[in-house]
Write an enzyme that holds these catalytic residues in place. Structure first.
Site, PDB file in Angstrom:
ATOM      1  N   LYS A  79      -0.413  10.005   1.375  1.00  0.00           N
ATOM      2  CA  LYS A  79      -0.402  11.247   2.170  1.00  0.00           C
ATOM      3  C   LYS A  79       0.810  11.273   3.104  1.00  0.00           C
ATOM      4  O   LYS A  79       1.117  10.260   3.746  1.00  0.00           O
ATOM      5  CB  LYS A  79      -1.681  11.363   3.002  1.00  0.00           C
ATOM      6  N   ASP A 113       0.855  -1.199   0.000  1.00  0.00           N
ATOM      7  CA  ASP A 113       0.000   0.000   0.000  1.00  0.00           C
ATOM      8  C   ASP A 113       0.890   1.248   0.000  1.00  0.00           C
ATOM      9  O   ASP A 113       1.777   1.371   0.841  1.00  0.00           O
ATOM     10  CB  ASP A 113      -0.907   0.007   1.246  1.00  0.00           C
ATOM     11  N   TYR A 139      -1.270  -8.264  -8.581  1.00  0.00           N
ATOM     12  CA  TYR A 139      -1.272  -6.832  -8.910  1.00  0.00           C
ATOM     13  C   TYR A 139      -0.406  -6.555 -10.128  1.00  0.00           C
ATOM     14  O   TYR A 139      -0.761  -5.764 -10.986  1.00  0.00           O
ATOM     15  CB  TYR A 139      -0.747  -6.024  -7.710  1.00  0.00           C
TER      16      TYR A 139
HETATM   17  N1  SAH Z   1       1.379  -8.672  -2.920  1.00  0.00           N
HETATM   18  C1  SAH Z   1       0.078  -8.791  -3.553  1.00  0.00           C
HETATM   19  C2  SAH Z   1      -0.967  -7.867  -2.912  1.00  0.00           C
HETATM   20  C3  SAH Z   1      -0.636  -6.397  -2.945  1.00  0.00           C
HETATM   21  S1  SAH Z   1      -1.897  -5.376  -2.179  1.00  0.00           S
HETATM   22  C4  SAH Z   1       0.213  -8.546  -5.031  1.00  0.00           C
HETATM   23  O1  SAH Z   1       1.220  -7.973  -5.455  1.00  0.00           O
HETATM   24  O2  SAH Z   1      -0.692  -8.910  -5.780  1.00  0.00           O
HETATM   25  C5  SAH Z   1      -1.203  -5.146  -0.573  1.00  0.00           C
HETATM   26  C6  SAH Z   1      -1.603  -6.241   0.388  1.00  0.00           C
HETATM   27  O3  SAH Z   1      -0.928  -6.022   1.610  1.00  0.00           O
HETATM   28  C7  SAH Z   1      -3.085  -6.276   0.729  1.00  0.00           C
HETATM   29  O4  SAH Z   1      -3.596  -7.574   0.540  1.00  0.00           O
HETATM   30  C8  SAH Z   1      -3.158  -5.850   2.190  1.00  0.00           C
HETATM   31  O5  SAH Z   1      -4.215  -6.463   2.912  1.00  0.00           O
HETATM   32  C9  SAH Z   1      -1.794  -6.288   2.689  1.00  0.00           C
HETATM   33  N2  SAH Z   1      -1.312  -5.504   3.832  1.00  0.00           N
HETATM   34  C10 SAH Z   1      -1.257  -4.153   3.897  1.00  0.00           C
HETATM   35  N3  SAH Z   1      -0.764  -3.766   5.094  1.00  0.00           N
HETATM   36  C11 SAH Z   1      -0.491  -4.896   5.783  1.00  0.00           C
HETATM   37  C12 SAH Z   1       0.009  -5.146   7.085  1.00  0.00           C
HETATM   38  N4  SAH Z   1       0.318  -4.135   7.917  1.00  0.00           N
HETATM   39  N5  SAH Z   1       0.155  -6.422   7.481  1.00  0.00           N
HETATM   40  C13 SAH Z   1      -0.171  -7.453   6.653  1.00  0.00           C
HETATM   41  N6  SAH Z   1      -0.668  -7.279   5.404  1.00  0.00           N
HETATM   42  C14 SAH Z   1      -0.828  -6.015   4.978  1.00  0.00           C
END
Ligand code: SAH
Length: 226
Positions: free
Chosen positions: A120, A116, A191
């Protein structure tokens, strides 16, 4: 990752052999979970699991752990492997904010794929490459720290390069569009597949922080001056 709420997610999670239900219990003894002394590679935020599952199939002599905090998302990964047996793969449902609750000096490599971006500025601390997280990662790595990152988010990529460099990491390999690199064995994430279809460049970096790097240098400098 936005997904529909999976109705019977708790049932799916509770009945899967891939899920480690009480991960804190294994802190410091993950090799026992896998019953071998092979290296352990961890992906934080594995999403629906394509990347980690394909890696586990391809590299049976490496143990892979996928961490994901979202219960609905993790069920998609479980469904992909429930009918097959991969003894080198485990999933954990947990928040990476508390990653040092689960591991203690036992991870060999960390993958951060399409994390993510938290665009911001006031949310910068939540990025998985912020100082706060890098300090936690220091505690979970066995020896030298290796972080491999992929993202289509330029700002997150730039931020991460600065953050890791300021925390003692060096760049070992980098690409401003890994899709064009034919020399790399690039296993794609969910993704990644989506962003490639949109023609977005996929940034990639492998960074390394050597344990004792500075200690050795200080020792050598002292030697020169004494
Ligand atoms: N790696 C995957 C998903 C990317 S989206 C791909 O490339 O397709 C980012 C993912 O990270 C989401 O599924 C979200 O739930 C997870 N995520 C975000 N913050 C997190 C955290 N603090 N602990 C565990 N998972 C987290």
């Amino acid at each position: 990752m936005r997904v529909r709420n999976v109705k019977n997610k708790e049932e799916i999670i509770n009945n899967s052999n891939y899920i480690v239900m009480d991960p804190i219990k294994n802190k410091g003894s993950w090799q026992k979970v896998f019953n071998n002394s092979n290296p352990i590679y961890l992906e934080i935020g594995m999403g629906k699991g394509n990347f980690i599952i394909k890696n586990a199939k391809k590299y049976p002599n490496i143990n892979f752990i996928g961490l994901e905090k979202n219960s609905s998302v993790i069920t998609y990964a479980i469904k992909k492997v429930n009918d097959i047996e991969l003894s080198n793969l485990k999933f954990i449902r947990y928040d990476a904010n508390k990653i040092d609750d689960i591991f203690d000096k036992e991870i060999d490599k960390l993958y951060l794929n399409f994390s993510d971006p938290w665009p911001k500025e006031r949310h910068a601390k939540r990025r998985l490459t912020s100082n706060i997280f890098l300090e936690k990662y220091d505690k979970i790595f066995k020896k030298d720290r290796i972080i491999e990152m992929k993202t289509d988010n330029k700002n997150l990529f730039e931020y991460s390069l600065i953050s890791l460099t300021n925390n003692g990491y060096i760049i070992v390999d980098i690409s401003l569009n890994i899709t064009e690199r034919e020399d790399l064995d690039n296993i794609k994430t969910e993704y990644e597949e989506k962003f490639i279809l949109k023609n977005n460049p996929i940034y990639f970096v492998r960074m390394l922080k050597r344990v004792n790097f500075w200690k050795k240098r200080v020792f050598l400098i002292n030697l020169c001056y004494n």
